[in-house]
Design an enzyme around this catalytic site. Sequence first.
Site, PDB file in Angstrom:
ATOM      1  N   ASP A 198       0.996  -1.215   0.113  1.00  0.00           N
ATOM      2  CA  ASP A 198       0.212  -0.042  -0.039  1.00  0.00           C
ATOM      3  C   ASP A 198       0.745   1.278  -0.090  1.00  0.00           C
ATOM      4  OD1 ASP A 198      -2.178   1.642   0.944  1.00  0.00           O
ATOM      5  OD2 ASP A 198      -1.377   1.501   2.333  1.00  0.00           O
TER       6      ASP A 198
ATOM      7  N   ASP B 173       4.782   0.651   4.151  1.00  0.00           N
ATOM      8  CA  ASP B 173       4.470  -0.585   5.256  1.00  0.00           C
ATOM      9  C   ASP B 173       4.512  -2.233   4.131  1.00  0.00           C
ATOM     10  OD1 ASP B 173       1.963  -0.524   3.567  1.00  0.00           O
ATOM     11  OD2 ASP B 173       1.159   0.409   6.019  1.00  0.00           O
TER      12      ASP B 173
ATOM     13  N   TYR C  80      -8.101   2.475   6.557  1.00  0.00           N
ATOM     14  CA  TYR C  80      -8.677   3.380   4.944  1.00  0.00           C
ATOM     15  C   TYR C  80     -10.313   3.331   5.656  1.00  0.00           C
ATOM     16  CZ  TYR C  80      -4.549   3.633   2.603  1.00  0.00           C
ATOM     17  OH  TYR C  80      -3.221   3.815   2.057  1.00  0.00           O
TER      18      TYR C  80
ATOM     19  N   GLU D  97       5.021  10.263   3.618  1.00  0.00           N
ATOM     20  CA  GLU D  97       5.037   8.509   3.356  1.00  0.00           C
ATOM     21  C   GLU D  97       4.522   9.161   1.824  1.00  0.00           C
ATOM     22  OE1 GLU D  97       2.967   4.502   5.490  1.00  0.00           O
ATOM     23  OE2 GLU D  97       2.185   6.288   5.725  1.00  0.00           O
TER      24      GLU D  97
END
Length: 519
Positions: A98, A101, A250, A492
């Site tokens: 994703d 991670d 999410y 990120e």
Amino acid sequence: MANCVRCCCWLLVLTLMALAVTAAVVFVRYKNGGQVFPFPGVPGAVDPKYADALAVALQFFQVQKSGKLVNNTIHWRGDSALHDGKEAGLDLSKGMYDAGDHMKFGFPMAFTATMLSWSVLEYGDAMRAANQRDSAMDALHWIMDYLVNAHPSDDVLYIQVGDPKSDHKCWERPETMAEKRPLTKITPKSPGSDVAAETAAAMAAASLVYKPINKTYSSSLLDHGERLFAFADRYRGSYTRTFPELSAYYNSTTYQDELLWAASWLYHATGNRSYLAYATGKTGEDFADLGNPRYFSWDDKRAGTEVLLSRVSFFASQGSDVAEDNMLGLYKQTADAVMCILLPDSETAAFRTEGGLLYVAEWNSLQHPVASAFLAAVYSDYMLTSGKTELSCSGQSFSPADLRKFAKSQADYVLGSNPMKMSYLVGYGDRYPQRVHHRGASIPADVDTGCDGHEWLESSKPNPNVATGALVGGPFKNDTFVDERDNVMQNEATTYNSALAAGLLSALISTSSLAKSLS
């Protein structure tokens, strides 16, 4: 004498044609405040800036690949997660991680695939002109193979691989991770209409991409898409209501928008009017919330649906049933309103930073401007291809060139035209984030940290590996950015960010008309 007359006639015709072209160019210049906006046509000259940036952006999908890598071009990546899905007798080794991670979240991954497909469908010729279409297709295929395997039967869809709590406690390379990789699935008793419908949308959109080149694969994808949509619609519910512990990652605010999004893609993929009727009938009236312009994201598909259905309105034959559909007209009116909030000179314009970035949310701030810029570029090209020259915003008149100018401004901000003088696309330009929040990039390729590699998370040194193509979260409201590895909010990157960036950059590579039908 006859030959002389014939020559004079041809000379007159050519002169008139030249005058007509000149008049048209003058007209376009006049309509766009003196700016010449090229006519749509076959892909024009490739803009090297956006072509180079696209080549960079597409590399992040190679960085994020899971499974047995084929023709690996990222020297610090290797095979990983080869046994994902084994406990269910499935091969879920492919797909993509994703973000920084090692989770495989089905909801944003399916959105990534839908956006890659949309970009190829609209701008595949431009991608090909920049020698990047194969890279986009490779990334799409890698995700679609995973999604197909994640749907082993009509009413079962595996939506996640990995335990996010355990995963986020570890800082390690994916090649050496040894933690358990549990599976999460939706069923009639554990529904997830949002993730099932988004996956259906991805299947439908990708089926169109593969239709000209692999009819068998295309038909398989479409079959999965139709069955997934039926599953999503019959057993309604949000997956984060079914699995509330996942709302921290999410969280889906509602599933209604995904149902309309999927129905719209299935209409384009099948031509079946029942899917259009679904979006424009009572379900659309109940779920679309038309008249209320919003921003486009992995969670809220309404603006995307409005633009996608406006495509139908733009290219419908005059006097046809579709052209006269009142509900479709409302979708287009709302899409117009979405465009209006994006134009900086519109009275309804949304907030901008001083540097000119559309600013909607603090966390992953670049997601919304990039997604909005993609929609603006697409809408601009719909207008040009269909011959619509004006967009009305509360009495103000704007042109396709205004929308394209907005799209370029957001892309240019991302690529370095910002107060920080920094490219937020890693690997592009001379200055970009060096400490991206990314496990694999932060740990040397020859180091096996086990789960506890936090010394690499906490290190102030630049990443030893470059996560090329990563589009980081982006700046704060005051245009500032802190390049620290533990600054998750700003530093990120995600695969869906890169899909949005790839779409936007593809739209800006050159000017061209769009196919009037996606099928």
